[in-house]
Design an enzyme around this catalytic site. Sequence first.
Site, PDB file in Angstrom:
ATOM      1  N   LYS A  39    -128.200  50.458  43.875  1.00 54.78           N
ATOM      2  CA  LYS A  39    -129.401  49.616  43.754  1.00 54.78           C
ATOM      3  C   LYS A  39    -128.991  48.164  43.576  1.00 54.78           C
ATOM      4  O   LYS A  39    -127.849  47.871  43.209  1.00 54.78           O
ATOM      5  CB  LYS A  39    -130.227  50.087  42.549  1.00 54.78           C
ATOM      6  CG  LYS A  39    -129.508  49.981  41.203  1.00 54.78           C
ATOM      7  CD  LYS A  39    -130.296  50.685  40.095  1.00 54.78           C
ATOM      8  CE  LYS A  39    -129.558  50.596  38.765  1.00 54.78           C
ATOM      9  NZ  LYS A  39    -130.136  51.496  37.755  1.00 54.78           N
ATOM     10  N   ARG A 136    -139.552  55.396  29.901  1.00 59.25           N
ATOM     11  CA  ARG A 136    -139.730  54.502  31.045  1.00 59.25           C
ATOM     12  C   ARG A 136    -140.628  55.182  32.068  1.00 59.25           C
ATOM     13  O   ARG A 136    -141.836  55.028  32.030  1.00 59.25           O
ATOM     14  CB  ARG A 136    -138.352  54.121  31.601  1.00 59.25           C
ATOM     15  CG  ARG A 136    -138.355  52.922  32.503  1.00 59.25           C
ATOM     16  CD  ARG A 136    -136.965  52.363  32.730  1.00 59.25           C
ATOM     17  NE  ARG A 136    -136.021  53.300  33.370  1.00 59.25           N
ATOM     18  CZ  ARG A 136    -134.768  52.965  33.670  1.00 59.25           C
ATOM     19  NH1 ARG A 136    -134.303  51.761  33.401  1.00 59.25           N
ATOM     20  NH2 ARG A 136    -133.959  53.852  34.224  1.00 59.25           N
ATOM     21  N   HIS A 166    -132.884  60.545  32.288  1.00 58.76           N
ATOM     22  CA  HIS A 166    -132.009  59.386  32.072  1.00 58.76           C
ATOM     23  C   HIS A 166    -131.875  59.146  30.569  1.00 58.76           C
ATOM     24  O   HIS A 166    -132.885  59.170  29.853  1.00 58.76           O
ATOM     25  CB  HIS A 166    -132.630  58.156  32.755  1.00 58.76           C
ATOM     26  CG  HIS A 166    -131.742  56.959  32.823  1.00 58.76           C
ATOM     27  ND1 HIS A 166    -130.492  56.985  33.397  1.00 58.76           N
ATOM     28  CD2 HIS A 166    -131.917  55.683  32.386  1.00 58.76           C
ATOM     29  CE1 HIS A 166    -129.949  55.772  33.319  1.00 58.76           C
ATOM     30  NE2 HIS A 166    -130.786  54.973  32.709  1.00 58.76           N
ATOM     31  N   ARG A 221    -125.246  60.432  38.403  1.00 60.76           N
ATOM     32  CA  ARG A 221    -125.649  59.166  39.029  1.00 60.76           C
ATOM     33  C   ARG A 221    -124.716  58.075  38.523  1.00 60.76           C
ATOM     34  O   ARG A 221    -124.831  57.606  37.399  1.00 60.76           O
ATOM     35  CB  ARG A 221    -127.112  58.832  38.680  1.00 60.76           C
ATOM     36  CG  ARG A 221    -128.100  59.924  39.080  1.00 60.76           C
ATOM     37  CD  ARG A 221    -129.538  59.531  38.762  1.00 60.76           C
ATOM     38  NE  ARG A 221    -129.721  59.133  37.373  1.00 60.76           N
ATOM     39  CZ  ARG A 221    -129.938  59.966  36.368  1.00 60.76           C
ATOM     40  NH1 ARG A 221    -130.008  61.277  36.593  1.00 60.76           N
ATOM     41  NH2 ARG A 221    -130.088  59.515  35.142  1.00 60.76           N
ATOM     42  N   TYR A 267    -125.397  15.436  34.223  1.00 61.05           N
ATOM     43  CA  TYR A 267    -126.735  15.109  33.708  1.00 61.05           C
ATOM     44  C   TYR A 267    -126.752  14.995  32.182  1.00 61.05           C
ATOM     45  O   TYR A 267    -126.173  15.832  31.493  1.00 61.05           O
ATOM     46  CB  TYR A 267    -127.728  16.209  34.104  1.00 61.05           C
ATOM     47  CG  TYR A 267    -128.075  16.233  35.575  1.00 61.05           C
ATOM     48  CD1 TYR A 267    -128.676  15.139  36.188  1.00 61.05           C
ATOM     49  CD2 TYR A 267    -127.807  17.356  36.344  1.00 61.05           C
ATOM     50  CE1 TYR A 267    -129.005  15.175  37.536  1.00 61.05           C
ATOM     51  CE2 TYR A 267    -128.130  17.402  37.694  1.00 61.05           C
ATOM     52  CZ  TYR A 267    -128.735  16.306  38.284  1.00 61.05           C
ATOM     53  OH  TYR A 267    -129.059  16.345  39.603  1.00 61.05           O
ATOM     54  N   CYS A 313    -124.887  21.832  37.222  1.00 57.12           N
ATOM     55  CA  CYS A 313    -125.981  21.377  38.100  1.00 57.12           C
ATOM     56  C   CYS A 313    -126.417  22.547  38.991  1.00 57.12           C
ATOM     57  O   CYS A 313    -125.855  23.632  38.936  1.00 57.12           O
ATOM     58  CB  CYS A 313    -125.521  20.216  38.972  1.00 57.12           C
ATOM     59  SG  CYS A 313    -124.712  18.893  38.059  1.00 57.12           S
ATOM     60  N   MET A 314    -127.390  22.294  39.857  1.00 52.41           N
ATOM     61  CA  MET A 314    -127.885  23.375  40.714  1.00 52.41           C
ATOM     62  C   MET A 314    -126.794  23.897  41.657  1.00 52.41           C
ATOM     63  O   MET A 314    -126.691  25.101  41.904  1.00 52.41           O
ATOM     64  CB  MET A 314    -129.089  22.897  41.531  1.00 52.41           C
ATOM     65  CG  MET A 314    -129.793  24.037  42.251  1.00 52.41           C
ATOM     66  SD  MET A 314    -131.139  23.509  43.306  1.00 52.41           S
ATOM     67  CE  MET A 314    -132.375  23.045  42.130  1.00 52.41           C
ATOM     68  N   ASP A 315    -125.958  22.981  42.161  1.00 53.28           N
ATOM     69  CA  ASP A 315    -124.999  23.363  43.204  1.00 53.28           C
ATOM     70  C   ASP A 315    -123.557  22.993  42.896  1.00 53.28           C
ATOM     71  O   ASP A 315    -122.680  23.212  43.731  1.00 53.28           O
ATOM     72  CB  ASP A 315    -125.378  22.684  44.519  1.00 53.28           C
ATOM     73  CG  ASP A 315    -126.874  22.680  44.739  1.00 53.28           C
ATOM     74  OD1 ASP A 315    -127.408  23.762  45.003  1.00 53.28           O
ATOM     75  OD2 ASP A 315    -127.493  21.606  44.592  1.00 53.28           O
TER      76      ASP A 315
END
Length: 392
Positions: A39, A136, A166, A221, A267, A313-315
């Site tokens: 998953k 769940r 589970h 699993r 920043y 930063c973002m990138d």
Amino acid sequence: MESFHRDTWVEVDLDCIYENVSAIQKHVTEDVSVIAVVKANAYGHGDAQVANVALEAGASYLAVSFLDEAISLRRQGIKAPILVMGASRMSDVGLAAKENITLTVFQKEWLQEAERIYKGNKQVRLHLKLDTGMGRIGARTKNEVLDVVSLIMKSDCFLLEGVYTHFATADELQSRYVETQFERFSELLHEIQQLISPPMIHCGNSATTLRFPGRIFNAVRLGIAMYGLTPSPEMIPTLPFKLKEAFSLHTKLVHVKKLPKGEQVSYGGTYKTNEEEWIGTVPVGYADGWIRKLQGMDVLVDGKLAPIVGRVCMDQFMIKLPYELPLGTVVTLIGKQKGLEISSNDVAKRLETINYEIPCMISYRVPRMFLRNRSIMEVRNYLQDKLIMDKR
Ligand SMILES: *Cc1c(COP(=O)(O)O)cnc(C)c1O
């Protein structure tokens, strides 16, 4: 080989995954089927690549959370049986049948409605989920369970292939609650088996499989351990064999400069150089999943630890280099360099979370490279793949 055009990448060592699955298959004996849990893009590792290598190593079934994830595997040529462990829409039963995908059921209303909607003649394989204390999804009471079972037995379109549950605390060494769940599961199973004998019975996630190999019925699993990560830190000393971490994350220096004492970095100017310092910039940031909370965490460069200085930063973010280094020098965020290692466990500890979250949070923007038989076999740019899929 697909190309990508940035110097930040995840390396997924499929040999590690092969070895982890083989070791676990030996641990549980050949009588137990391994269901490889892939998953969430195989916990961020690459769904089809992991699925294929897990199947090669002995797994006979795959599991995902959502129907879309199962269909993604089918589109990538995976023929093995796939179980969707989450809830599916009643209106998607026909699609599941067509794609030969096994669904999880636990409500009689769902079955009645699905049977009414479904017009096909191909049988849909179902696994019944029992809630024995996770709270769940799952049928909880004897009445609920027997209602679902008898509806399946009466119906021409459904086939009860499996029953499962589970555990909520299998990764904790104190095992009282797991015992309670084992007991409830055995009792409900006994009731079901008065009526029908579903061929697959499973209760084990990685932690249960590693700790109670004799008590896992006939399938497990397997998620986190397949990727080489231990379900919890407290389980590390109890492992029956060593797991091999498959995931690593790397980038390269794109800028290197010497700053005088007292200069600000990034920043908000939260970091000021304490002396004359070599500062390196790397092209990876919070949009790649390397979140702002990781400011101050070490990375590896030239086999040495180097701290992230200033805000992420973002990138991009900056690191304090041990000394001047050439552009293009590899910087490892997760993985090994010259005998030093930063594991997903270390990042998880820093973020006060679990190791599961670390590979999952590295976003689609970072291309995954796959190593098999110790060589780079395939390069896949997830971003490009997504765009191609959306156009279909
Ligand atoms: C994710 C999941 C697993 C796998 O758990 P691991 O701890 O990663 O082995 C097993 N079963 C269910 C129902 C799950 O959702």
